[in-house]
Design an enzyme around this catalytic site. Structure first.
Site, mmCIF file in Angstrom:
data_model
loop_
_atom_site.group_PDB
_atom_site.id
_atom_site.type_symbol
_atom_site.label_atom_id
_atom_site.label_comp_id
_atom_site.label_asym_id
_atom_site.label_seq_id
_atom_site.Cartn_x
_atom_site.Cartn_y
_atom_site.Cartn_z
ATOM 1 C CG HIS A 47 6.463 2.955 -1.570
ATOM 2 N ND1 HIS A 47 7.030 3.880 -0.726
ATOM 3 C CD2 HIS A 47 5.119 3.104 -1.446
ATOM 4 C CE1 HIS A 47 6.078 4.571 -0.125
ATOM 5 N NE2 HIS A 47 4.910 4.116 -0.540
ATOM 6 C CG ASP A 66 3.657 2.010 5.105
ATOM 7 O OD1 ASP A 66 2.607 2.345 4.513
ATOM 8 O OD2 ASP A 66 4.739 2.612 4.947
#
Length: 334
Positions: free
Chosen positions: A195, A266
């Site tokens: 992230h 993702d």
């Protein structure tokens, strides 16, 4: 379908991104702007986050509105793993069953507990209009310093993780909700968080096959889709993270492991991608690598335009585009 419609079918995005390209604000209901954008960009589906979910009645109404926005009904996706990643169960306005985490279920050693978790989560997701759960996590939690997976995993034994995930998927499917195993080829033996930025996995493919790949391989026939991580496997592809790696997606997952279903990246707005690639090039590279669905590029419009231009220029051929669109339509039940 026109080429433009087919390219739109490659994306799952947030409602906010459909209207503005990026994530701005929080949509809680449909609007004229959302309807107009959906007519122009009939995307594969939508993903909702905590910001889009306020009350049970509002959520039911919103998913119902979203489900009729595009000619081919969209996938309505959510991250509802149980534990800390549970957009509905962790909302104080929803009185839903909660699970401590999947690690706790793994520790019981009882597959029926995993099946029950999938069934309970699937039951309430279905009741609120969701059709795809980005779960279960099949990462094997082998690194005690792991800050992103940890207790989201069923444990440190690959066979147990594989069996628990299979049971969870069975429970989910019994409610009519589809599942997604993640994060290929494994995010369990890492310290960093994709992230935020670049994360390396140093194991070779042969080493991964003795641990991380086991739960994926066992569940390829049970899952509805596979999500690809943004980890960079330096011993396999020195240039690209897994989500942009043709070696890992096409050569390993598709060809060697024989997976025929939907593959998706993702979220493409995560730091590991966003800090190193523009939205347009990231989407084109992700598609060329073998992803069918492009999840949440930071700038949806830039991603859509880049893929469309790549098809029109011949960089991406129509046959390859059709393959992915057909898989996505099959995922939707066509």
């Amino acid at each position: 379908m026109t080429t433009e419609e087919k390219v739109a079918q490659l994306f799952i995005i947030t409602p906010e991104q459909l209207v503005s390209g990026s994530i701005q604000g929080a949509h809680l209901e449909s609007s004229p702007a959302l309807k107009a954008s959906a007519a122009k960009y009939p995307v594969a589906g939508f993903i909702l986050f905590a910001r889009n979910i306020k009350t049970p009645n509002q959520t039911r109404a919103f998913t119902k509105e979203l489900s009729s926005l595009t000619p081919v009904p969209p996938i309505l996706a959510i991250d509802e793993e149980g534990g800390r990643v549970a957009r509905l169960a962790n909302n104080e306005n929803f009185f839903l069953p909660k699970f401590k985490n999947m690690e706790a279920i793994g520790k019981t050693g009882n597959l029926e507990n995993a099946r029950g978790a999938g069934q309970i989560i699937g039951s309430y997701l279905s009741a609120f209009g969701f059709t795809l759960d980005f779960a279960p996590v099949v990462d094997v939690n082998t690194n005690p310093e792991n800050i992103v997976i940890g207790a989201r995993s069923f444990g440190s034994d690959p066979k147990q993780v594989a069996d628990m995930a299979e049971a969870f998927l069975s429970g989910l499917h019994s409610t009519g909700v589809k599942g997604c195993i993640k994060h290929f080829p494994g995010h369990g033996d890492t310290k960093g968080d994709t992230h935020a930025d670049y994360v390396a996995v140093t194991k070779s493919w042969e080493e991964l096959k003795t641990c991380e790949i086991i739960p994926f391989k066992q569940n390829l026939s049970a899952t509805d889709c596979v999500m690809i991580a943004h980890v960079t496997c330096t011993a396999i592809d020195t240039e690209y993270p897994a989500s942009l790696s043709k070696t890992l997606i096409t050569d390993k997952l598709r060809k060697e492991l024989g997976y025929k279903g939907v593959i998706l990246s993702d979220a493409l707005d995560m730091g590991a991608i966003e800090k190193n690639y523009g939205s347009g090039e990231a989407c084109v590279l992700a598609f060329e690598a073998g992803n069918d669905i492009l999840l949440m590029p930071k700038d949806f419009y830039a991603g859509y335009d880049a893929v469309l231009q790549a098809v029109q220029s011949g960089r991406i051929n129509e046959e390859r585009l059709n393959e992915s669109v057909l898989r996505i339509l099959q995922l939707k039940g066509y």
